[in-house]
Write an enzyme that holds these catalytic residues in place. Structure first.
Site, short mmCIF file in Angstrom:
data_model
loop_
_atom_site.label_atom_id
_atom_site.label_comp_id
_atom_site.label_asym_id
_atom_site.label_seq_id
_atom_site.Cartn_x
_atom_site.Cartn_y
_atom_site.Cartn_z
N THR A 49 0.86 -1.18 0.00
CA THR A 49 0.00 0.00 0.00
C THR A 49 0.90 1.24 0.00
O THR A 49 2.12 1.12 -0.05
CB THR A 49 -0.92 0.03 1.24
OG1 THR A 49 -0.12 0.35 2.41
CG2 THR A 49 -1.59 -1.33 1.45
N CYS A 50 0.28 2.41 0.09
CA CYS A 50 1.08 3.64 0.06
C CYS A 50 1.95 3.77 1.31
O CYS A 50 2.92 4.52 1.30
CB CYS A 50 0.18 4.86 -0.09
SG CYS A 50 -1.03 5.08 1.22
N GLN A 114 -9.55 1.93 4.50
CA GLN A 114 -9.05 1.34 3.27
C GLN A 114 -8.23 0.08 3.48
O GLN A 114 -8.22 -0.83 2.66
CB GLN A 114 -8.20 2.36 2.50
CG GLN A 114 -9.01 3.30 1.63
CD GLN A 114 -8.10 4.14 0.76
OE1 GLN A 114 -7.35 4.96 1.27
NE2 GLN A 114 -8.16 3.93 -0.53
#
Length: 433
Positions: A49-50, A114
């Protein structure tokens, strides 16, 4: 076998390190396919993920194979790296870490929603490629269930912020009334959609959206009454923008120092705020040194996030208690997994013998009615079940203890579990033969 995770996140590595190990979905799939070819890997999942990249694996010999994992990760990323940025958790600690991740307790944004869907997606990719088995299937399904339970039973997500909303909050702090600002969103993925949603909620009347795929830009712009801009023209539009928020999946900088220097010449000194929430970054870091430009990246959002973190910290204590309970439950379940293959072999052998003997007996009993056949078959099943009850209970009772190996060996020898059933069957004689 041992469950391990090797990873880095926003706590252990700055953005310039994390972006080197950020894998888009296609790269994750490619990497897993390569991993599948290595005999040393029994199971694997990559979560990228980021704010984190983690490689979960089931290994036969972690002490030896962890070195191999590190070499593989370096190869997949194409970068050398310092081990100081990485963490390794094994066994129970690995399970607890994944539960914390799925519950958003390990996120930059405490309570953000998320990460749970990202964990699900990472697991589904690996499962569909045949890279998960008993251990990772069990751990990841449990982690997803724990993440849902935490969100249901606590208020950790109450008034939570996301990276996207933090970016919009930061823009508001800098610019004041956003309803008067010209905002350009570059990118049309999930993060850009969240950003557009928060921009509208804060009063922005019109947003401009640009994406390499123009149809996706149009679709996003239409949902929020915005204007789609061709990707090759977004730098031209930035001359009139007050705020640029970027979140693309580009593997390289889409806003360079050279391009922005030309844009500034046409802005007549008007300030420009750029918020880069992409991973890897969309904006060349040197852009932030230009006069008139204020550049923030995803790490700069932490101060905005911390302002809201304290409100949810009490709920995090409740969430951690839930996680500890669930870790104990899963460990108890795993205690039986190591004994399960022997139990399964014993049950399969008894079923094989029951079926073989039943068929021979039926051939000697003449023309039985269907009801009589069912009675006889049920009788044999009940007899086998009762005969296995005590051995199964005994194996369950020692699973995960020091006596486990002794019991495994004993059951294997007594019931000849390593002997082929067909060979054994050939040696058997019966009174009626």
């Amino acid at each position: 076998m041992q469950l391990v995770v090797l990873g880095l996140n926003h706590r252990t590595a700055p953005v310039n390190i994390r972006e080197c190990f950020s894998f888009p979905e296609e790269r994750v799939k490619w990497s897993l396919k390569r991993i599948k070819g290595y005999d040393r890997w029994l199971e694997a999942v990559i979560l990228s993920t980021c704010n984190r990249t983690e490689l979960y694996a089931v290994l036969e010999n972690p002490e030896v194979e962890l070195r191999f994992i590190k070499r593989v990760l370096a190869y997949l990323s194409g970068k050398d790296y310092s081990e100081e940025h990485f963490y390794i958790y094994e066994g129970e600690d690995c399970i607890r870490h994944l539960f914390n991740v799925a519950s958003s307790l390990d996120s930059l944004v405490l309570g953000e929603g998320q990460i749970l869907s990202q964990v699900k997606n990472a697991y589904n990719i690996a499962r569909n490629l045949g890279l998960t088995g008993t251990l990772l299937n069990t751990v990841f399904n449990k982690a997803i269930a724990v993440g849902k339970r935490v969100r249901t039973e606590t208020k950790i997500a109450y008034n939570s912020v996301s990276v996207a909303s933090a970016a919009v909050d930061l823009a508001g702090e800098i610019m004041g009334d956003l309803s008067l600002a010209n905002v350009l969103v570059v990118g049309a993925g999930a993060m850009s959609e969240l950003t557009a949603k928060h921009l509208i909620e804060t009063g922005v009347s019109t947003i401009f959206v640009s994406n390499r795929n123009h149809e996706r830009a149009k679709s996003l712009a239409e949902r929020f009454h915005g204007v789609a801009i061709p990707f090759e023209e977004f730098m031209t539009l930035s001359v009139n923008a007050d705020i640029i928020i970027t979140s693309t999946g580009a593997p390289h900088y889409i806003i360079t120092l050279h391009d922005m220097a030309h844009v500034l010449k046409e802005r007549a000194g008007r300030p420009l705020v750029i918020i880069d929430i992409a991973m890897p970054r969309d904006v060349e870091p040197e852009v932030g040194a230009l006069n008139g430009v204020t550049l923030y990246n995803i790490d700069d959002l932490e101060a905005v996030v911390d302002a809201n973190r304290e409100l949810r910290e009490n709920e995090a204590h409740v969430a951690r208690a839930i996680i500890e309970d669930e870790v104990v439950v899963l460990l108890e379940r795993f205690a039986y997994l190591s004994m399960r293959p022997v139990m399964s072999k014993l049950q399969d052998k008894m079923e094989f013998l029951r079926d073989k003997l039943l068929k021979r007996s039926m051939s000697k009993l003449g023309n039985l009615t269907d009801t009589e056949k069912r009675v006889v078959e049920q009788l044999t099943k009940t007899l086998v079940r009762k005969m296995l009850r005590e051995p199964m209970r005994a194996m369950n009772s020692v699973a995960g203890t020091a006596q486990e190996t002794e019991y495994k060996d004993f059951i294997t020898k007594v019931y000849l579990l390593n002997q082929d059933e067909e060979d054994e069957d050939e040696k058997e004689t019966y009174d009626w033969d």
